[in-house]
Design a protein around this motif. Structure first.
Motif, PDB file in Angstrom:
ATOM      1  N   PHE A  38      -1.039   4.506   0.991  1.00  0.00           N
ATOM      2  CA  PHE A  38      -1.697   3.241   1.331  1.00  0.00           C
ATOM      3  C   PHE A  38      -2.820   2.980   0.348  1.00  0.00           C
ATOM      4  N   SER A  39      -3.056   1.706   0.056  1.00  0.00           N
ATOM      5  CA  SER A  39      -4.227   1.325  -0.735  1.00  0.00           C
ATOM      6  C   SER A  39      -4.903   0.152  -0.040  1.00  0.00           C
ATOM      7  N   GLY A  40      -6.239   0.116  -0.171  1.00  0.00           N
ATOM      8  CA  GLY A  40      -6.995  -0.946   0.464  1.00  0.00           C
ATOM      9  C   GLY A  40      -8.411  -0.978  -0.064  1.00  0.00           C
ATOM     10  N   SER A  41      -9.173  -1.947   0.433  1.00  0.00           N
ATOM     11  CA  SER A  41     -10.568  -2.067   0.015  1.00  0.00           C
ATOM     12  C   SER A  41     -11.392  -2.610   1.177  1.00  0.00           C
ATOM     13  N   ASN A  44     -11.417  -6.230   3.294  1.00  0.00           N
ATOM     14  CA  ASN A  44     -10.082  -6.837   3.227  1.00  0.00           C
ATOM     15  C   ASN A  44      -9.213  -6.134   4.267  1.00  0.00           C
ATOM     16  N   PRO A  45      -8.731  -6.860   5.283  1.00  0.00           N
ATOM     17  CA  PRO A  45      -7.958  -6.208   6.342  1.00  0.00           C
ATOM     18  C   PRO A  45      -6.522  -5.856   5.931  1.00  0.00           C
ATOM     19  N   HIS A  46      -6.118  -6.214   4.732  1.00  0.00           N
ATOM     20  CA  HIS A  46      -4.741  -5.947   4.309  1.00  0.00           C
ATOM     21  C   HIS A  46      -4.656  -4.660   3.488  1.00  0.00           C
ATOM     22  N   VAL A  47      -3.687  -3.834   3.837  1.00  0.00           N
ATOM     23  CA  VAL A  47      -3.422  -2.629   3.058  1.00  0.00           C
ATOM     24  C   VAL A  47      -1.989  -2.696   2.548  1.00  0.00           C
ATOM     25  N   MET A  48      -1.792  -2.134   1.374  1.00  0.00           N
ATOM     26  CA  MET A  48      -0.450  -2.011   0.809  1.00  0.00           C
ATOM     27  C   MET A  48       0.067  -0.638   1.185  1.00  0.00           C
ATOM     28  N   CYS A  49       1.274  -0.596   1.692  1.00  0.00           N
ATOM     29  CA  CYS A  49       1.921   0.660   2.043  1.00  0.00           C
ATOM     30  C   CYS A  49       3.122   0.850   1.121  1.00  0.00           C
ATOM     31  N   GLU A  50       3.250   2.037   0.588  1.00  0.00           N
ATOM     32  CA  GLU A  50       4.365   2.358  -0.302  1.00  0.00           C
ATOM     33  C   GLU A  50       5.029   3.632   0.214  1.00  0.00           C
ATOM     34  N   GLY A  75      10.471  -4.210   7.552  1.00  0.00           N
ATOM     35  CA  GLY A  75       9.847  -5.183   6.662  1.00  0.00           C
ATOM     36  C   GLY A  75       9.567  -4.693   5.247  1.00  0.00           C
ATOM     37  N   PHE A  76      10.001  -3.469   4.923  1.00  0.00           N
ATOM     38  CA  PHE A  76       9.787  -2.939   3.580  1.00  0.00           C
ATOM     39  C   PHE A  76      10.789  -3.539   2.604  1.00  0.00           C
ATOM     40  N   SER A  87       7.918  -0.993  -0.353  1.00  0.00           N
ATOM     41  CA  SER A  87       6.534  -1.393  -0.122  1.00  0.00           C
ATOM     42  C   SER A  87       6.454  -2.531   0.893  1.00  0.00           C
ATOM     43  N   ARG A  88       5.277  -2.616   1.492  1.00  0.00           N
ATOM     44  CA  ARG A  88       5.012  -3.677   2.460  1.00  0.00           C
ATOM     45  C   ARG A  88       3.509  -3.767   2.677  1.00  0.00           C
ATOM     46  N   HIS A  89       3.015  -4.979   2.902  1.00  0.00           N
ATOM     47  CA  HIS A  89       1.609  -5.182   3.263  1.00  0.00           C
ATOM     48  C   HIS A  89       1.486  -5.143   4.783  1.00  0.00           C
ATOM     49  N   PHE A  90       0.399  -4.563   5.247  1.00  0.00           N
ATOM     50  CA  PHE A  90       0.084  -4.532   6.678  1.00  0.00           C
ATOM     51  C   PHE A  90      -1.333  -5.037   6.876  1.00  0.00           C
ATOM     52  N   GLU A  91      -1.574  -5.646   8.025  1.00  0.00           N
ATOM     53  CA  GLU A  91      -2.934  -6.036   8.384  1.00  0.00           C
ATOM     54  C   GLU A  91      -3.531  -4.948   9.263  1.00  0.00           C
TER      55      GLU A  91
END
Length: 128
Positions: A38-41, A44-50, A75-76, A87-91
């Protein structure tokens, strides 16, 4: 840490990705060659999942077409950039979102990659 005992640590890491550190935060949940990251900041409520694909797995660990369908049903998408992973974005705007994503991560590791509940997981959180 055993897969069966790791939900709380994954949950906590997901919250940290969106609330602490800086723009290059990431978390890797792995067992040997298998990983979900996962990556995020913060802010920002969105994270990228790989999730690793057969492109990078040893042949003996390749996932089945049924497992690929399971990821796609969640949803990937496969590929789309230089890395050919799923990959997929999650909130993750609430604790409940983070808890659900932590549980989904464990289901993926079990159902898609075939890890038993007794599998040893490494959870690495890096906050910039």
């Amino acid at each position: 840490m055993k897969l069966s005992d790791s939900a709380e640590e994954i949950f906590s890491g997901l919250l940290d990705l969106t609330r602490e550190g800086g723009p290059g935060n990431f978390m890797v949940v792995s067992s040997g060659d298998i990983y979900v990251q996962f990556s995020g900041s913060p802010g920002n409520p969105h994270v990228m999942c790989e999730s690793i694909s057969n492109e990078y797995l040893p042949k003996k660990l390749n996932i089945t077409k049924t497992a690929v369908k399971e990821l796609k049903d969640q949803g990937f998408k496969l590929g789309g950039d230089e890395f050919k992973n799923f990959s997929r974005h999650f909130e993750v705007s609430t604790d409940e979102h983070a808890r659900e994503l932590a549980e989904l991560t464990l289901r993926i590791l079990q159902k898609v990659y075939g890890l038993p509940k007794s599998a040893e997981l490494q959870i690495e959180v890096s906050l910039e």
